[in-house]
Scaffold this motif. Structure first.
Motif, short mmCIF file in Angstrom:
data_model
loop_
_atom_site.label_atom_id
_atom_site.label_comp_id
_atom_site.label_asym_id
_atom_site.label_seq_id
_atom_site.Cartn_x
_atom_site.Cartn_y
_atom_site.Cartn_z
N ASP A 176 0.87 -1.18 0.00
CA ASP A 176 0.00 0.00 0.00
C ASP A 176 0.91 1.23 0.00
O ASP A 176 1.60 1.49 0.98
N ILE A 177 0.91 1.97 -1.12
CA ILE A 177 1.78 3.14 -1.26
C ILE A 177 0.89 4.36 -1.44
O ILE A 177 0.28 4.54 -2.49
N ASP A 178 0.81 5.20 -0.42
CA ASP A 178 0.04 6.42 -0.47
C ASP A 178 0.66 7.37 -1.50
O ASP A 178 1.87 7.35 -1.71
N HIS A 179 -0.15 8.20 -2.12
CA HIS A 179 0.32 9.10 -3.17
C HIS A 179 1.50 9.96 -2.73
O HIS A 179 2.43 10.18 -3.49
N LYS A 180 1.49 10.42 -1.49
CA LYS A 180 2.55 11.31 -1.02
C LYS A 180 3.89 10.59 -0.86
O LYS A 180 4.93 11.24 -0.79
N ARG A 181 3.91 9.28 -0.85
CA ARG A 181 5.16 8.52 -0.66
C ARG A 181 6.01 8.43 -1.93
O ARG A 181 7.18 8.10 -1.86
N TRP A 182 5.44 8.74 -3.09
CA TRP A 182 6.19 8.62 -4.34
C TRP A 182 7.27 9.69 -4.47
O TRP A 182 8.27 9.49 -5.16
#
Length: 134
Positions: A92-98
């Motif tokens: 699960d990769i939240d948008h802000k983590r990119w």
């Protein structure tokens, strides 16, 4: 005069996300269509020991892990399939983590996050993702 300043302030606040959305990053591959925003900063240095998907699946809930492999597919808005030599796991990769980084299925990445165990599934809640040079 006060009304003009208030309107100008509201317009400025409302348009800030539009300008921030110009910084692209995220996963580019099967199922991808989302755009992300960039947030800079953070620790850059040794990340501790890298574990495998197979070992991560047997760890306790909320255990901190570092995995190295590839993201092969986007399953839903924030859920992707991560693969290494020992197996696959959903991440699960939240948008802000990119952080403005674009990843393809051919890129090797290192992810850090927490093991998230439910009754019959294991997922990694990603807190940081970095592209690794091969």
């Amino acid at each position: 005069m006060k009304k003009t300043l208030a309107v100008a302030a509201i317009v400025a606040l409302m348009s800030a996300p539009v300008f921030a959305a110009n910084t692209q990053g995220g996963f580019t591959g099967p199922g991808s269509t989302a755009t992300t925003t960039s947030q800079g900063g953070g620790f850059s240095g040794p990340n501790g020991s890298v574990t495998t998907v197979e070992k991560a699946k047997s760890m306790r809930d909320d255990a901190w892990v570092t995995l190295r492999g590839t993201i092969t597919e986007r399953l839903s808005d924030d859920v992707y399939t991560f693969k290494d030599a020992t197996g696959t796991v959903n991440v699960d990769i939240d948008h802000k983590r990119w952080n403005g980084v674009t990843i393809t299925p051919q890129d090797v990445v290192e992810i850090q996050g927490e093991v998230d165990k439910d009754w019959n599934s294991v997922e990694i809640d990603v807190k940081q993702i970095n592209k690794v040079s091969k």
